[in-house]
Design an enzyme around this catalytic site. Structure first.
Site, PDB file in Angstrom:
ATOM      1  N   ASP A  69      -6.027   1.734   6.401  1.00 49.14           N
ATOM      2  CA  ASP A  69      -7.018   0.474   6.411  1.00 49.14           C
ATOM      3  C   ASP A  69      -6.139  -0.539   5.062  1.00 49.14           C
ATOM      4  O   ASP A  69      -7.001  -0.597   3.602  1.00 49.14           O
ATOM      5  CB  ASP A  69      -8.580   1.885   5.476  1.00 49.14           C
ATOM      6  N   ARG A  81     -14.207  -0.437   2.118  1.00 47.00           N
ATOM      7  CA  ARG A  81     -14.609   0.903   1.183  1.00 47.00           C
ATOM      8  C   ARG A  81     -15.798   1.154   0.465  1.00 47.00           C
ATOM      9  O   ARG A  81     -16.221   2.608  -0.192  1.00 47.00           O
ATOM     10  CB  ARG A  81     -13.585   1.534   1.083  1.00 47.00           C
ATOM     11  N   ASP A 123      -6.567  -3.238   3.025  1.00 46.48           N
ATOM     12  CA  ASP A 123      -7.933  -4.809   3.282  1.00 46.48           C
ATOM     13  C   ASP A 123      -7.554  -5.584   2.042  1.00 46.48           C
ATOM     14  O   ASP A 123      -8.351  -7.097   1.794  1.00 46.48           O
ATOM     15  CB  ASP A 123      -9.159  -3.651   2.676  1.00 46.48           C
ATOM     16  N   ASP A 124      -6.304  -5.859   1.413  1.00 41.11           N
ATOM     17  CA  ASP A 124      -5.947  -6.576   0.811  1.00 41.11           C
ATOM     18  C   ASP A 124      -4.968  -7.029   0.854  1.00 41.11           C
ATOM     19  O   ASP A 124      -3.718  -6.330   1.079  1.00 41.11           O
ATOM     20  CB  ASP A 124      -6.307  -6.657  -0.660  1.00 41.11           C
ATOM     21  N   TYR A 176       4.796   0.977  -2.029  1.00 40.87           N
ATOM     22  CA  TYR A 176       4.384   0.732  -3.483  1.00 40.87           C
ATOM     23  C   TYR A 176       6.417   1.358  -3.592  1.00 40.87           C
ATOM     24  O   TYR A 176       6.457   0.455  -4.126  1.00 40.87           O
ATOM     25  CB  TYR A 176       3.635   1.548  -3.413  1.00 40.87           C
ATOM     26  N   ASP A 231       0.980  -1.208  -0.076  1.00 43.15           N
ATOM     27  CA  ASP A 231      -0.365  -0.063  -0.008  1.00 43.15           C
ATOM     28  C   ASP A 231       0.756   0.758  -0.207  1.00 43.15           C
ATOM     29  O   ASP A 231       1.893   1.921   0.371  1.00 43.15           O
ATOM     30  CB  ASP A 231      -0.597  -0.121   1.529  1.00 43.15           C
TER      31      ASP A 231
END
Length: 678
Positions: A214, A509, A216-217, A320, A208
């Site tokens: 947050d 989200r 989420d994956d 990233y 991320d």
């Protein structure tokens, strides 16, 4: 009496019936007059005197009168629908000749400059009103109908000089929330622990942005010979949010988290989105996990997809740019993965390249465009803008999410024939003739009206356009396509070149992803049941309407905040005469819309600032070209160096001028041109 004379009444009725009446939309000009634009594309002049009783955007019925010289004008007669109802505006305080305080508000919209008298009807009057305050009003009287404009002042929004005004005003103007929902007193896990598989031994990782909370994956990948098994673990908020609970209803109402430049407003309480459900490094978390089987050439075997409920532990919160540095350059100053994580990343790169190649040869690829991150200072105002390019780490996550969502779409279509799907219908087939002419002119042969209506034919055209050095065809095609939609029945997504695309990878989200989670969980728990198991709630038209409206409204808020911030951010560059690299984004009547590649801002470059000779240059909206003496000088997607020459804080718009000659034209003095225009 004379006025009751039957003959005169009959004559009056005859005159009234003989009048020509037209209904349409009012379009105001900057010089006081306006036009009535009718549905049949006729336009009628409205005098400044009559415009005083109208607002830009009003729907009205007018009597069309013809003057002695043959010219026509529209005389407003009745109001069909006011352009204003609930609106945001800036307050002006004054006193009348008797010393009584008078409140008026100018709507915060570029098309309406009328000061409207308001009455303070706030339920909470604890905040003292000041000049320049932003407030929420509701129009109660319209001048055409009631003789004067009047509104109620119902809510104080913020001070005019508040650093966070761009965000606060844009959100409240669209009646969007300023904060996330409050968490219930007891956030309880409602899942059945016995149904959760233990996958904590697998080295999942999240990738991320640095400030993301947050998560989420999470991803993990195994090899099966030359083939891939992609594990995608997704946060599990529906185990904490019972269906039809108050929190579920609030999430359904919001439909999405709101992402604005520099800020976000989560759809769920931050206790859930940023903590309890977030797939934090080293924390055991419940998740919905898919196993997606992908062949060595990148094809997805959707028949083999498996879903399960599981507990996972992320082995790393990866960033990233750090991951991209490591993978692209072989090292990263702040990221030194152990052998296990390095091996997982290596496999993910291999998978990503296979999937990217497959999409570029079998589906519809898309051009790599950067994102722009708005970085705020301690006061909450914009500090600077950073350009974020789509590097290898971004591509890993992107290809993984696309694969997982395709697997989900196939599963829901096969078992339920329902769910929350993202669809795109491809070309606007009403424009088939123009599309075919465009393709032929740009060297694409063999297209027919029938072929461009198919997923395969549309994807082939997209692949051709993506392979061209110029982005002209890609930009022209974008204007000839349908808009993407959310659907509760399966359908193709032409822009991706795929069938049945259903997102489930962002349930903290997107409410639609929560809906799809519940459907996938029903399949996990009742794999033997054909169709929808008893008690499973399929999405309905109300859910669909709410999501489509929320998506559109959220995008408007994001655009409004960006426009506001860009005006303040770029105003100092006028005096500096900074030259920016730009790209022709749109060709419109009277000029060009140019996007600055350094920061994403959009400028309008009028023809009057392109050519000193007013007859030498013209624009063609139909072909997306700037013509100089009849010859094409610039097209959509072409580079153009520009500088900012004017900002308009009322309309939150930017005016630019070329920093170099276009098509050999003599550039006018932009400052002189602007002085003369004003």
């Amino acid at each position: 009496m004379l006025f009751d004379d039957p003959a005169l009444l009959k004559l009056k009725e005859k005159f009234e019936s003989a009048k020509v009446r037209k209904e349409g939309m009012v379009r105001a000009s900057e010089r006081g007059f306006g036009f009535l634009e009718t549905p049949d594309r006729e336009s009628y002049f409205i005098t400044p005197v009559h415009m005083k009783n109208l607002l830009h955007g009003d729907r009205v019925t007018c009597v069309i009168e013809t003057e002695a010289d043959g010219k026509t004008k529209a005389v407003p007669e009745t109001l069909t629908e006011s352009a204003l109802k609930r609106f945001t505006g800036r307050l002006t305080l004054s006193t009348d000749h008797k010393g009584k305080r008078r409140l008026s508000v100018v709507p915060d919209t570029p098309t309406i400059k009328t000061a409207i008298t308001v009455d303070d009807k706030r339920a909470d009057r604890s905040t003292e009103l000041k000049n320049g305050d932003f407030v929420i009003c509701n129009l109660k009287k319209h001048a055409l109908k009631d003789g004067a404009f009047r509104a109620t002042l119902d809510e104080f929004v913020c001070r005019g000089d508040d650093p966070v005004a761009p965000w606060t005003v844009s959100l409240r103007d669209l009646d969007l929330p300023l904060t996330c929902p409050q968490a219930p007193a007891d956030l309880t896990f409602h899942g059945d622990e016995s149904t959760y598989t233990d996958l904590t031994a697998l080295p999942f990782v999240t990738i991320d942005a640095e400030k993301t909370e947050d998560m989420d994956d999470a991803l993990y990948l195994e090899k099966e010979g030359e083939n891939f098994i992609l594990y995608v673990a997704i946060a599990d908020p529906t185990s904490y949010i019972p269906e039809d609970s108050e929190l579920d209803k609030e999430a359904a109402k919001r439909a999405f988290s709101i992402y604005l430049p520099g800020r976000n407003i989560p759809m769920l309480p931050r206790e859930l989105s940023d903590d309890i459900c977030s797939l934090r490094e080293g924390e055991k978390r419940p998740a919905l996990v898919s196993k997606v089987f992908v062949s060595a050439d990148g094809a997805i075997d959707t028949e083999r997809t498996e879903f399960c409920l599981a507990h996972i532990v992320s082995r790393g919160k990866l960033i990233y740019n750090e991951v991209s540095d490591f993978l692209e350059r072989g090292s990263s100053e702040n990221f030194k993965p152990d052998a296990t994580i390095a091996e997982v990343l290596s496999r993910l790169v291999e998978f990503t390249k296979a999937r990217d190649h497959y999409r570029c040869t079998h589906a519809a690829p898309f051009r790599n465009r950067p994102d722009y991150e708005f970085v705020l200072n301690e006061a909450g105002a914009l500090d600077h803008i950073e350009v974020e390019y789509r590097r290898i780490a971004n591509q890993i996550v992107e290809e993984s999410m696309i694969a997982a969502n395709l697997a989900c779409g196939a599963m829901l279509a096969r078992h339920f024939k329902a769910g929350v799907f993202n669809i795109h219908k491809g070309f606007d087939l009403k424009e088939s003739k123009e599309i075919l002419e465009l393709l032929e002119n740009e060297g694409y042969t063999g297209a027919t009206a029938e072929s461009i209506a198919t997923l395969e034919g549309f994807s082939a055209v997209r692949r051709y356009a993506a392979g061209l050095e110029s982005s002209y065809l890609d930009n022209r095609m974008r204007r000839l396509q349908e808009y993407s939609q959310i659907s509760i029945v399966p359908g193709a997504h032409f822009a991706l070149g795929v069938e049945n695309y259903a997102t489930w990878t962002s349930p903290i989200r997107k409410y639609g992803d929560m809906v799809n989670h519940r459907l996938l969980k029903a399949l996990v728990r009742h794999p033997e049941v054909a169709g929808a198991p008893s008690g499973v709630k399929l999405p309905d038209e109300n859910t669909l309407a709410t999501m489509n409206l929320a998506r559109r409204t959220n995008r408007m808020a994001e655009r409004d905040v960006r426009d506001w911030l860009y005006v303040d951010y770029l105003e100092p560059e006028i005096a500096k005469k900074t030259v920016f690299n730009g790209e022709v984004f749109d060709v419109v009547r009277g000029g060009l819309r140019v996007m600055l590649t350094e920061n994403g801002a959009m400028l309008f470059v009028p023809l009057s600032l392109i050519s000193a000779d007013k007859t030498a240059a013209e624009t063609s909206n139909a072909t997306g070209e700037l013509l100089v003496n009849g010859q094409c000088a610039l097209r959509l997607g072409d580079p153009l160096k520009v500088r900012v020459v004017e900002v308009n804080k009322t309309t939150r718009s930017l005016v630019g001028a070329p920093a170099e000659s276009v098509g050999g034209l003599i550039l006018p003095d932009p400052e002189k041109q602007l002085r003369e225009r004003h």
